[in-house]
Design an enzyme around this catalytic site. Structure first.
Site, short mmCIF file in Angstrom:
data_model
loop_
_atom_site.label_atom_id
_atom_site.label_comp_id
_atom_site.label_asym_id
_atom_site.label_seq_id
_atom_site.Cartn_x
_atom_site.Cartn_y
_atom_site.Cartn_z
CB ALA A 108 -0.88 0.00 1.23
CG HIS A 135 9.18 3.43 -25.24
ND1 HIS A 135 9.84 3.49 -24.03
CD2 HIS A 135 10.16 3.31 -26.18
CE1 HIS A 135 11.16 3.40 -24.24
NE2 HIS A 135 11.36 3.28 -25.53
CB ALA A 142 3.90 2.63 -11.25
CB ALA A 143 7.31 5.39 -15.33
N GLY A 144 8.42 2.55 -14.73
CA GLY A 144 9.23 1.39 -15.09
C GLY A 144 8.44 0.09 -14.97
CG ASP A 145 6.95 -1.12 -11.23
OD1 ASP A 145 8.04 -1.71 -11.34
OD2 ASP A 145 6.58 -0.53 -10.20
CD GLU A 149 9.39 -3.22 -4.28
OE1 GLU A 149 9.66 -2.01 -4.36
OE2 GLU A 149 8.22 -3.65 -4.38
CG LEU A 196 18.76 4.60 -21.65
CD1 LEU A 196 19.21 4.91 -23.06
CD2 LEU A 196 19.97 4.34 -20.75
#
Length: 309
Positions: free
Chosen positions: A15, A279, A252-255, A143, A224
């Site tokens: 959470a 992308h 959370a962009a990478g996720d 994680e 990158l």
């Protein structure tokens, strides 16, 4: 791989308590926040949600606490088209928590309490080994306990299940684990920790990718940030730029990228096309606040790609 290709995701559920501030507090400083929200996160859950909403046939191996938060997260995951039967509820444990500060530039600073995520042990992986054996691909992050990531990778490797690792948060990994990975998706910091090569340019990225290929990994995607991705397959590298958008929050962009990328690959899209698809998903996510609330659905990703032509 066909439309019916199966994905297993193994990872964390948190959470997220998110506080927006003008700037990060210095030690001893109190900064008044602009807005506060609780959103569901955790790298594993974020990537599972990204894949589920993008259209993957996905099962998620994870642990929540025996608390109200855990129950609500489990219900939400089911709504996101995820098979939650391998999500275990751990008695006497709290669901994992992340305390996140977001500054005026959209950057974030995060502290995490593992809680029930620590119960995702090798024994837990063993209980759900059939999910891994039946899958065409297994997507993981860091994680969860490292020994569990290793035991899941071993099961996958033995049963021809492709192993994708997003090595975040950054930590050093054993050669034993790296040799079991088919696709790795580090960002610049993570690539440097794994290879000792600081990634400041495409040349650096190519060198870092080369070092990871030497460990036995066939496909390397070094993300990158706003510059896109360095994609290297068996040593053939290319830079793939991303879409320009006005980012408000990169949580959370990478996720989102990882979940969308493997979904596209499992549908049979070529690697470069899968990167473009990922992308697009990440571009939509950074224009919205929060972790899982920001993750787009398939129709949104397709519409975005059509607009981009």
């Amino acid at each position: 791989m066909s439309k019916s290709a199966k994905l297993a995701v193994l990872g964390s559920i948190n959470a997220d308590h998110i506080l927006n501030l003008a700037h990060f507090p210095r030690p001893g400083e109190t900064v008044i926040g602009k807005q506060y929200q609780i959103a569901f996160g955790g790298k594993g859950a974020n990537q599972a949600v990204a894949a589920g909403r993008a259209g993957a046939d996905i099962a998620f191996i994870a642990c929540v606490g025996a608390d109200d938060t855990g129950e609500r997260i489990r219900q939400q995951l089911a709504q996101d088209q995820i098979d939650t039967s391998p999500v275990e509820t751990i008695a006497g444990e709290a669901t994992g928590v992340a305390m996140i500060f977001v500054n005026g530039d959209g950057e974030n600073s995060i502290g995490i309490f593992a809680g029930a995520n620590a119960a995702l042990t090798p024994a837990c992986v063993e209980r759900h080994q059939q999910v891994i054996k039946d899958a065409d691909a297994l997507l993981m992050q860091l994680e969860s306990p490292l020994e569990s990531v290793l035991s899941a990778a071993k099961i996958a490797h033995q049963h021809q299940t492709q192993v994708i690792l997003n090595p975040a948060p950054a930590t050093q990994l054993s050669d034993e684990l790296l040799a079991l990975i088919d696709i790795i998706t580090p960002n610049e910091t993570e690539a440097e920790i794994l290879t000792g090569i600081a990634v400041k340019s495409s040349e650096d990225a190519a060198r870092a990718a080369g070092a990871l290929h030497e460990k036995g990994i066939g496909t390397v995607l070094i993300t990158l940030g706003s510059r896109g991705v360095w994609l290297s397959e068996q040593g053939n590298g290319q830079h793939i730029p991303c879409f320009r958008v006005e980012a408000i929050d990169t949580i959370a962009a990478g996720d989102t990228f990882n979940g969308a990328f493997i979904t596209a690959r499992l549908e049979g899209q070529a690697v470069v096309d899968a990167v473009h698809f990922a992308h697009a998903a990440a571009a939509i996510a950074v224009t919205r606040p929060g972790a899982q609330p920001s993750v787009p659905w398939r129709a949104e990703i397709d519409a975005f790609l059509q607009q981009q032509g």
